[in-house]
Design a protein around this motif. Structure first.
Motif, PDB file in Angstrom:
ATOM      1  N   MET A 186      58.289  50.615  49.489  1.00 19.85           N
ATOM      2  CA  MET A 186      56.652  49.932  49.928  1.00 19.85           C
ATOM      3  C   MET A 186      55.882  50.621  49.209  1.00 19.85           C
ATOM      4  N   ALA A 187      56.032  52.208  49.586  1.00 19.85           N
ATOM      5  CA  ALA A 187      54.929  52.600  49.278  1.00 19.85           C
ATOM      6  C   ALA A 187      54.735  52.148  48.228  1.00 19.85           C
ATOM      7  N   LYS A 188      55.614  52.719  47.131  1.00 14.23           N
ATOM      8  CA  LYS A 188      55.674  52.677  45.271  1.00 14.23           C
ATOM      9  C   LYS A 188      55.407  50.849  44.487  1.00 14.23           C
ATOM     10  N   ASN A 189      55.510  50.393  46.177  1.00 12.17           N
ATOM     11  CA  ASN A 189      54.974  48.392  45.987  1.00 12.17           C
ATOM     12  C   ASN A 189      53.034  48.343  46.340  1.00 12.17           C
ATOM     13  N   VAL A 190      52.620  49.557  47.060  1.00 10.29           N
ATOM     14  CA  VAL A 190      51.634  49.311  47.151  1.00 10.29           C
ATOM     15  C   VAL A 190      50.550  50.448  46.153  1.00 10.29           C
ATOM     16  N   VAL A 191      51.286  51.378  45.693  1.00 12.37           N
ATOM     17  CA  VAL A 191      50.492  51.816  44.795  1.00 12.37           C
ATOM     18  C   VAL A 191      50.455  50.555  43.625  1.00 12.37           C
ATOM     19  N   ASN A 192      51.569  50.566  43.197  1.00 11.93           N
ATOM     20  CA  ASN A 192      51.662  49.346  41.677  1.00 11.93           C
ATOM     21  C   ASN A 192      50.779  47.959  42.260  1.00 11.93           C
ATOM     22  N   SER A 193      50.462  47.110  43.483  1.00 14.04           N
ATOM     23  CA  SER A 193      49.890  46.582  43.296  1.00 14.04           C
ATOM     24  C   SER A 193      47.697  47.201  43.308  1.00 14.04           C
ATOM     25  N   ALA A 194      47.878  48.041  43.596  1.00 12.84           N
ATOM     26  CA  ALA A 194      46.569  49.082  43.717  1.00 12.84           C
ATOM     27  C   ALA A 194      46.526  48.545  42.727  1.00 12.84           C
ATOM     28  N   LEU A 195      46.869  48.999  42.030  1.00 15.15           N
ATOM     29  CA  LEU A 195      47.284  49.882  40.926  1.00 15.15           C
ATOM     30  C   LEU A 195      46.537  49.183  39.548  1.00 15.15           C
ATOM     31  N   THR A 196      47.572  47.866  39.511  1.00 12.90           N
ATOM     32  CA  THR A 196      47.059  46.300  39.091  1.00 12.90           C
ATOM     33  C   THR A 196      45.819  45.565  40.014  1.00 12.90           C
ATOM     34  N   VAL A 197      45.569  45.807  41.068  1.00 15.73           N
ATOM     35  CA  VAL A 197      43.859  45.474  41.315  1.00 15.73           C
ATOM     36  C   VAL A 197      43.389  45.820  40.932  1.00 15.73           C
ATOM     37  N   PHE A 198      42.920  47.418  40.602  1.00 18.91           N
ATOM     38  CA  PHE A 198      41.770  47.769  39.549  1.00 18.91           C
ATOM     39  C   PHE A 198      42.050  47.869  38.287  1.00 18.91           C
ATOM     40  N   ILE A 199      43.063  47.423  38.195  1.00 18.46           N
ATOM     41  CA  ILE A 199      42.881  47.467  36.060  1.00 18.46           C
ATOM     42  C   ILE A 199      42.532  46.116  35.614  1.00 18.46           C
ATOM     43  N   GLU A 200      42.497  44.870  37.060  1.00 21.83           N
ATOM     44  CA  GLU A 200      42.185  43.309  37.043  1.00 21.83           C
ATOM     45  C   GLU A 200      41.014  43.669  37.152  1.00 21.83           C
ATOM     46  N   ASN A 201      40.264  44.229  38.404  1.00 14.80           N
ATOM     47  CA  ASN A 201      38.838  43.282  38.486  1.00 14.80           C
ATOM     48  C   ASN A 201      38.181  44.319  37.545  1.00 14.80           C
ATOM     49  N   THR A 202      38.639  45.056  37.062  1.00 18.73           N
ATOM     50  CA  THR A 202      37.941  46.327  35.810  1.00 18.73           C
ATOM     51  C   THR A 202      37.453  45.556  34.649  1.00 18.73           C
ATOM     52  N   LEU A 203      38.453  44.793  34.209  1.00 21.17           N
ATOM     53  CA  LEU A 203      38.614  44.402  33.394  1.00 21.17           C
ATOM     54  C   LEU A 203      37.700  42.882  33.310  1.00 21.17           C
ATOM     55  N   GLY A 204      38.367  42.351  34.761  1.00 19.27           N
ATOM     56  CA  GLY A 204      37.439  40.730  34.866  1.00 19.27           C
ATOM     57  C   GLY A 204      35.904  40.742  35.072  1.00 19.27           C
ATOM     58  N   GLU A 205      35.761  41.751  35.521  1.00 15.16           N
ATOM     59  CA  GLU A 205      34.114  42.342  35.974  1.00 15.16           C
ATOM     60  C   GLU A 205      33.084  41.954  34.596  1.00 15.16           C
ATOM     61  N   ASN A 206      33.963  42.498  33.379  1.00 11.77           N
ATOM     62  CA  ASN A 206      33.158  42.382  32.469  1.00 11.77           C
ATOM     63  C   ASN A 206      32.897  40.605  31.901  1.00 11.77           C
ATOM     64  N   ARG A 207      34.098  39.847  31.986  1.00  7.96           N
ATOM     65  CA  ARG A 207      33.965  38.786  31.560  1.00  7.96           C
ATOM     66  C   ARG A 207      32.949  37.814  32.658  1.00  7.96           C
ATOM     67  N   ASN A 208      33.181  38.441  34.021  1.00  7.89           N
ATOM     68  CA  ASN A 208      32.221  37.736  34.942  1.00  7.89           C
ATOM     69  C   ASN A 208      30.803  37.637  34.717  1.00  7.89           C
ATOM     70  N   ASP A 209      30.273  38.739  34.441  1.00  6.43           N
ATOM     71  CA  ASP A 209      28.825  40.026  34.061  1.00  6.43           C
ATOM     72  C   ASP A 209      28.918  38.427  32.783  1.00  6.43           C
ATOM     73  N   SER A 210      29.427  38.922  31.734  1.00  6.22           N
ATOM     74  CA  SER A 210      29.079  37.610  30.470  1.00  6.22           C
ATOM     75  C   SER A 210      29.082  36.611  30.743  1.00  6.22           C
ATOM     76  N   ASN A 211      29.645  35.917  31.661  1.00  2.00           N
ATOM     77  CA  ASN A 211      29.547  34.569  32.442  1.00  2.00           C
ATOM     78  C   ASN A 211      28.018  34.102  32.929  1.00  2.00           C
ATOM     79  N   SER A 212      28.430  35.037  34.216  1.00  2.00           N
ATOM     80  CA  SER A 212      27.093  35.112  34.365  1.00  2.00           C
ATOM     81  C   SER A 212      25.826  35.069  33.694  1.00  2.00           C
ATOM     82  N   ALA A 213      25.663  36.394  33.106  1.00  2.00           N
ATOM     83  CA  ALA A 213      24.685  36.450  32.109  1.00  2.00           C
ATOM     84  C   ALA A 213      23.682  34.743  31.351  1.00  2.00           C
ATOM     85  N   GLN A 214      25.181  34.499  31.156  1.00  2.27           N
ATOM     86  CA  GLN A 214      25.374  33.220  29.940  1.00  2.27           C
ATOM     87  C   GLN A 214      24.232  32.030  30.601  1.00  2.27           C
TER      88      GLN A 214
END
Length: 530
Positions: free
Chosen positions: A142-170
């Motif tokens: 479970m410790a491994k799964n939680v770290v893996n999930s947190a890692l996925t959320v961190f990467i996806e949020n960081t990359l998705g934030e750029n696209r959300n900012d671009s769409n909002s700006a547009q």
């Protein structure tokens, strides 16, 4: 200073005399604490390390063409928002931890546990974006799964934030462009209506009202000066014309022998005269051809004289003396000059009259035109401001579209997983040895505190100086206890009990420490015996 040292020594002697409380506290606290610590569940820690590469190859190429965001600021923001409630709820769903929470209170406790146990920190240098995500749990998987999930959320949020900012700006820029386009159309409509309403009084290429008025006045001044000059020249020409001689014979001879006045018969007369000279060289005066040429020459001269008379009569309404005088070439030139000056004066008068009329019209509108010009300036200023903002928004839209296309082509932040999360095989905690030593020290400290407390409540005199302080009587000597009283044996017995008690505690503590270090190795012989 000596008194302080003596007081500290007295306290230590009092604690030593009440040392039985140390034995009591250690035996009451240590065994229970050691057993509790030894029964604590193992905690396993999983860890993942990632590297965030913010150096994009398109950065230098698109410098000045797109709006560049700071990746460092974005990463720091994602670190702070990683443990937000929506992200924690997403992690519980990804690891199926939400299934284990049967009640809302249990679910809230689970969220709080994740928030306190998930740790993300920057482990690289100042210029190295290396991050570590750790989590502790009783279950290593479970410790491994939680770290893996947190890692996925961190990467996806960081990359998705750029696209959300671009769409909002547009979307924002698009709405602003539409708004400014409507405002620009409204400003153009107001400006067009205003120009149509005041088309006859608006400023032209010559400038505003006062500038135009000054120009017209200046033109009027120049025209009046020209008119004055022309009138002076006309007056001078007329005076010269009146003072010229008027001899009829001389004028007639001069007119017949001068070509200063050109008529329609001059060329034909010249041609006949040349032809007559040629005929007279070959024939006599009585020859028919010579007579015919002379007759035609006389007729043309008469026509020429008639034409000159009609012209002079038309340009000069004087008496018969003046008509005769006008046959003089000088007089003719003066008359022509007078006629030209009179025409120029008449033309200049017309132009001056027109300028006077313009000045009069402008001065009559002096209270209206400035207001019209001020309103026109205001409309133009509002239109220009709206137009410039509209064009600027169009440029920003192109920049935003280019930046979005660049982000879609390549991400400004590249993540590389240095150490992926793994299920740990060895527990990371609890730190049983530290807890065992800490509990032992705590129990010993409690015993020392109790001994000091009771030594103050029920004090025992331990030195002559203490007796002197309490009684106020000086002490001249000290008599030690004899062997017959048994006090020395009693003290030795108490000291032996204290040493044995602490030795047993230390042996038990060593056993618990060995159990914390290698529980399987310690329990194996016991299981073999049993």
């Amino acid at each position: 200073m000596q008194e302080i040292i003596e007081q500290i020594v007295d306290y230590l002697k009092g604690i030593w005399l009440k040392r039985r409380f140390i034995i009591i506290s250690t035996w009451l606290i240590c065994p229970f604490a050691w057993v509790f610590i030894s029964q604590l569940d193992n905690v396993y820690e999983s860890e993942a390390r990632i590297y965030a590469d913010t150096q994009s190859i398109l950065g230098p190429l698109l410098k000045g063409l797109t709006v560049k965001t700071d990746p460092e600021v974005q990463i720091r923001l994602m670190i702070k928002t990683l443990l937000s409630r929506p992200n924690l709820e997403r992690i519980t769903r990804m690891t199926d931890l939400d299934v284990q929470a049967n009640t809302p209170a249990a679910y809230e406790s689970l969220i709080d546990s994740l928030k306190s146990n998930i740790v993300i920190r920057k482990t690289g240098g100042r210029n190295e974006n290396i991050f570590t995500i750790t989590y502790q749990d009783k279950n290593p998987e479970m410790a491994k799964n939680v770290v893996n999930s947190a890692l996925t959320v961190f990467i996806e949020n960081t990359l998705g934030e750029n696209r959300n900012d671009s769409n909002s700006a547009q979307k924002f820029i698009g709405s602003q462009i539409k708004d400014y386009e409507n405002r620009l159309l409204a400003a153009e409509s107001r400006l067009t209506d205003f120009k149509q309403k005041y088309s006859g009084v608006l400023p032209d290429q010559y400038g505003g009202f006062y500038q135009k008025l000054n120009i017209v006045k200046e033109q009027l001044k120049i025209t009046e000066l020209n008119l004055l000059e022309q009138e002076t020249q006309l007056k001078s020409a007329k005076s010269q014309l009146n003072s010229s001689p008027s001899s009829n014979d001389n004028a007639q001879n001069n007119i017949m022998n001068s070509n200063s006045i050109q008529t329609t018969y001059d060329d034909r007369i010249s041609e006949l005269e040349a032809n007559l000279d040629s005929l007279q060289l070959r024939y006599t005066e009585m020859h028919p051809d010579v007579k015919e040429v002379k007759r035609r020459l006389e007729h043309l001269n008469a026509q020429r004289t008639k034409e000159i008379d009609e012209y002079l009569n038309a340009t000069n309404n004087g008496d018969s003396n003046k008509l005769a005088t006008s046959q003089n070439p000088v007089i003719q030139q003066l008359q022509i000059q007078v006629n030209q000056l009179e025409n120029a004066v008449a033309s200049t008068n017309v132009r001056a009259k027109d300028y006077r009329q313009q000045v009069k019209e402008l001065e009559s509108k002096i209270h209206i035109l400035p207001e019209i010009e001020a309103e026109l300036t205001s409309l133009n200023r509002g239109y220009e401001i709206t137009k410039s903002k509209y064009e600027e928004l169009l440029n920003r839209q192109e920049t935003a579209q280019l930046a979005q296309q660049a982000d879609e082509t390549t991400n400004p932040i590249q993540f590389r997983v240095i150490d992926p999360p793994r299920a740990p095989t060895e527990p990371a905690g609890p730190k049983r040895i530290l807890f065992l030593l800490g509990s032992t020290i705590f129990a010993f400290g409690v015993g020392v505190g109790l001994s000091l407390l009771f030594s103050q409540i029920n004090p025992v005199v331990t030195s002559s100086s203490q007796v002197s302080k309490l009684t106020g009587i000086p002490v001249f000597g000290i008599v030690s206890a004899t062997e017959n009283l048994g006090l020395q044996r009693w003290h030795k017995r108490k000291t032996l009990i204290f040493i044995i008690s602490n030795s047993v505690l230390l042996i038990v503590l060593a056993f618990f420490i060995l159990y914390a270090i290698a529980p399987n190795a310690l329990l194996a012989p016991i299981r073999g015996i049993l």
